[in-house]
Write a protein that holds these residues in place. Structure first.
Motif, PDB file in Angstrom:
ATOM      1  N   MET A 144       0.832  -1.157   0.000  1.00  0.00           N
ATOM      2  CA  MET A 144       0.000   0.000   0.000  1.00  0.00           C
ATOM      3  C   MET A 144       0.890   1.236   0.000  1.00  0.00           C
ATOM      4  O   MET A 144       1.904   1.261   0.699  1.00  0.00           O
ATOM      5  CB  MET A 144      -0.844  -0.038   1.271  1.00  0.00           C
ATOM      6  CG  MET A 144      -2.211   0.504   1.105  1.00  0.00           C
ATOM      7  SD  MET A 144      -3.180   0.125   2.567  1.00  0.00           S
ATOM      8  CE  MET A 144      -3.806  -1.459   2.061  1.00  0.00           C
ATOM      9  N   VAL A 145       0.513   2.240  -0.768  1.00  0.00           N
ATOM     10  CA  VAL A 145       1.288   3.483  -0.829  1.00  0.00           C
ATOM     11  C   VAL A 145       0.393   4.623  -0.363  1.00  0.00           C
ATOM     12  O   VAL A 145      -0.704   4.811  -0.896  1.00  0.00           O
ATOM     13  CB  VAL A 145       1.793   3.756  -2.270  1.00  0.00           C
ATOM     14  CG1 VAL A 145       2.569   5.060  -2.316  1.00  0.00           C
ATOM     15  CG2 VAL A 145       2.642   2.603  -2.774  1.00  0.00           C
ATOM     16  N   LEU A 146       0.855   5.358   0.629  1.00  0.00           N
ATOM     17  CA  LEU A 146       0.112   6.507   1.133  1.00  0.00           C
ATOM     18  C   LEU A 146       0.910   7.780   0.893  1.00  0.00           C
ATOM     19  O   LEU A 146       2.126   7.822   1.128  1.00  0.00           O
ATOM     20  CB  LEU A 146      -0.168   6.363   2.625  1.00  0.00           C
ATOM     21  CG  LEU A 146      -1.477   5.667   3.003  1.00  0.00           C
ATOM     22  CD1 LEU A 146      -1.469   4.228   2.592  1.00  0.00           C
ATOM     23  CD2 LEU A 146      -1.769   5.826   4.459  1.00  0.00           C
ATOM     24  N   LYS A 147       0.212   8.798   0.455  1.00  0.00           N
ATOM     25  CA  LYS A 147       0.817  10.112   0.241  1.00  0.00           C
ATOM     26  C   LYS A 147       1.139  10.748   1.595  1.00  0.00           C
ATOM     27  O   LYS A 147       0.662  10.287   2.639  1.00  0.00           O
ATOM     28  CB  LYS A 147      -0.149  11.003  -0.537  1.00  0.00           C
ATOM     29  CG  LYS A 147      -0.436  10.488  -1.934  1.00  0.00           C
ATOM     30  CD  LYS A 147      -1.454  11.366  -2.615  1.00  0.00           C
ATOM     31  CE  LYS A 147      -1.803  10.789  -3.977  1.00  0.00           C
ATOM     32  NZ  LYS A 147      -2.900  11.500  -4.617  1.00  0.00           N
ATOM     33  N   PRO A 148       1.917  11.820   1.592  1.00  0.00           N
ATOM     34  CA  PRO A 148       2.247  12.480   2.849  1.00  0.00           C
ATOM     35  C   PRO A 148       1.004  12.843   3.660  1.00  0.00           C
ATOM     36  O   PRO A 148       0.041  13.393   3.121  1.00  0.00           O
ATOM     37  CB  PRO A 148       2.990  13.744   2.406  1.00  0.00           C
ATOM     38  CG  PRO A 148       3.562  13.389   1.073  1.00  0.00           C
ATOM     39  CD  PRO A 148       2.567  12.464   0.446  1.00  0.00           C
ATOM     40  N   ASN A 149       0.993  12.458   4.922  1.00  0.00           N
ATOM     41  CA  ASN A 149      -0.078  12.760   5.871  1.00  0.00           C
ATOM     42  C   ASN A 149      -1.446  12.224   5.447  1.00  0.00           C
ATOM     43  O   ASN A 149      -2.462  12.696   5.947  1.00  0.00           O
ATOM     44  CB  ASN A 149      -0.134  14.267   6.144  1.00  0.00           C
ATOM     45  CG  ASN A 149       1.186  14.782   6.653  1.00  0.00           C
ATOM     46  OD1 ASN A 149       1.728  14.276   7.633  1.00  0.00           O
ATOM     47  ND2 ASN A 149       1.757  15.762   5.974  1.00  0.00           N
ATOM     48  N   GLU A 150      -1.476  11.255   4.566  1.00  0.00           N
ATOM     49  CA  GLU A 150      -2.736  10.659   4.110  1.00  0.00           C
ATOM     50  C   GLU A 150      -3.188   9.575   5.088  1.00  0.00           C
ATOM     51  O   GLU A 150      -2.383   8.901   5.716  1.00  0.00           O
ATOM     52  CB  GLU A 150      -2.547  10.040   2.724  1.00  0.00           C
ATOM     53  CG  GLU A 150      -3.804   9.407   2.167  1.00  0.00           C
ATOM     54  CD  GLU A 150      -3.599   8.766   0.804  1.00  0.00           C
ATOM     55  OE1 GLU A 150      -4.610   8.523   0.135  1.00  0.00           O
ATOM     56  OE2 GLU A 150      -2.449   8.514   0.403  1.00  0.00           O
ATOM     57  N   ASN A 163      -0.457   7.702   7.430  1.00  0.00           N
ATOM     58  CA  ASN A 163       0.933   8.038   7.158  1.00  0.00           C
ATOM     59  C   ASN A 163       1.235   9.302   7.955  1.00  0.00           C
ATOM     60  O   ASN A 163       0.716  10.375   7.659  1.00  0.00           O
ATOM     61  CB  ASN A 163       1.150   8.268   5.660  1.00  0.00           C
ATOM     62  CG  ASN A 163       2.585   8.600   5.335  1.00  0.00           C
ATOM     63  OD1 ASN A 163       3.452   8.569   6.193  1.00  0.00           O
ATOM     64  ND2 ASN A 163       2.835   8.924   4.077  1.00  0.00           N
ATOM     65  N   LEU A 164       2.063   9.185   8.969  1.00  0.00           N
ATOM     66  CA  LEU A 164       2.393  10.313   9.831  1.00  0.00           C
ATOM     67  C   LEU A 164       3.561  11.127   9.298  1.00  0.00           C
ATOM     68  O   LEU A 164       3.959  12.114   9.910  1.00  0.00           O
ATOM     69  CB  LEU A 164       2.712   9.794  11.242  1.00  0.00           C
ATOM     70  CG  LEU A 164       1.633   8.924  11.889  1.00  0.00           C
ATOM     71  CD1 LEU A 164       2.126   8.352  13.204  1.00  0.00           C
ATOM     72  CD2 LEU A 164       0.345   9.694  12.063  1.00  0.00           C
ATOM     73  N   SER A 165       4.088  10.715   8.147  1.00  0.00           N
ATOM     74  CA  SER A 165       5.267  11.342   7.562  1.00  0.00           C
ATOM     75  C   SER A 165       4.884  12.441   6.564  1.00  0.00           C
ATOM     76  O   SER A 165       3.811  12.411   5.981  1.00  0.00           O
ATOM     77  CB  SER A 165       6.091  10.271   6.840  1.00  0.00           C
ATOM     78  OG  SER A 165       7.149  10.851   6.128  1.00  0.00           O
ATOM     79  N   GLY A 166       5.801  13.356   6.345  1.00  0.00           N
ATOM     80  CA  GLY A 166       5.644  14.373   5.314  1.00  0.00           C
ATOM     81  C   GLY A 166       6.074  13.863   3.948  1.00  0.00           C
ATOM     82  O   GLY A 166       6.095  14.617   2.978  1.00  0.00           O
ATOM     83  N   SER A 167       6.433  12.565   3.871  1.00  0.00           N
ATOM     84  CA  SER A 167       6.845  11.939   2.617  1.00  0.00           C
ATOM     85  C   SER A 167       5.928  10.764   2.300  1.00  0.00           C
ATOM     86  O   SER A 167       5.262  10.223   3.182  1.00  0.00           O
ATOM     87  CB  SER A 167       8.277  11.405   2.733  1.00  0.00           C
ATOM     88  OG  SER A 167       9.173  12.424   3.082  1.00  0.00           O
ATOM     89  N   THR A 168       5.933  10.351   1.044  1.00  0.00           N
ATOM     90  CA  THR A 168       5.182   9.168   0.643  1.00  0.00           C
ATOM     91  C   THR A 168       5.746   7.953   1.368  1.00  0.00           C
ATOM     92  O   THR A 168       6.955   7.824   1.531  1.00  0.00           O
ATOM     93  CB  THR A 168       5.271   8.966  -0.881  1.00  0.00           C
ATOM     94  OG1 THR A 168       4.706  10.112  -1.516  1.00  0.00           O
ATOM     95  CG2 THR A 168       4.528   7.721  -1.323  1.00  0.00           C
TER      96      THR A 168
END
Length: 75
Positions: A1-7, A58-63
């Protein structure tokens, strides 16, 4: 699964089981089975198996790439 930043997404997994296959920093996975949040100081047990309603953040600012194996219940 791929989540965008903060998604964040919510999966309606039902009886299917999602198994998190690796430790991923900066994500939070919560379900009826428990919680996975590697950076949290609030839990001393990390749950890798999830089913039911699953919230993935996603708690990151990156993907972020989140490796799951899905086991589907078959009658």
């Amino acid at each position: 699964m791929v989540l965008k930043p903060n998604e964040s997404i919510e999966l309606k997994a039902g009886v299917d089981i999602y198994l998190l296959t690796d430790v991923v920093d900066d994500i939070r996975v919560e379900s009826e089975c428990g919680l996975f949040d590697w950076g949290s100081q609030l839990t001393n047990e990390q749950t890798y198996e999830h089913s039911g309603d699953i919230i993935i953040e996603n708690l990151s600012g990156s993907t972020n790439h989140i490796p799951f194996i899905q086991f589907t219940h078959k009658n």
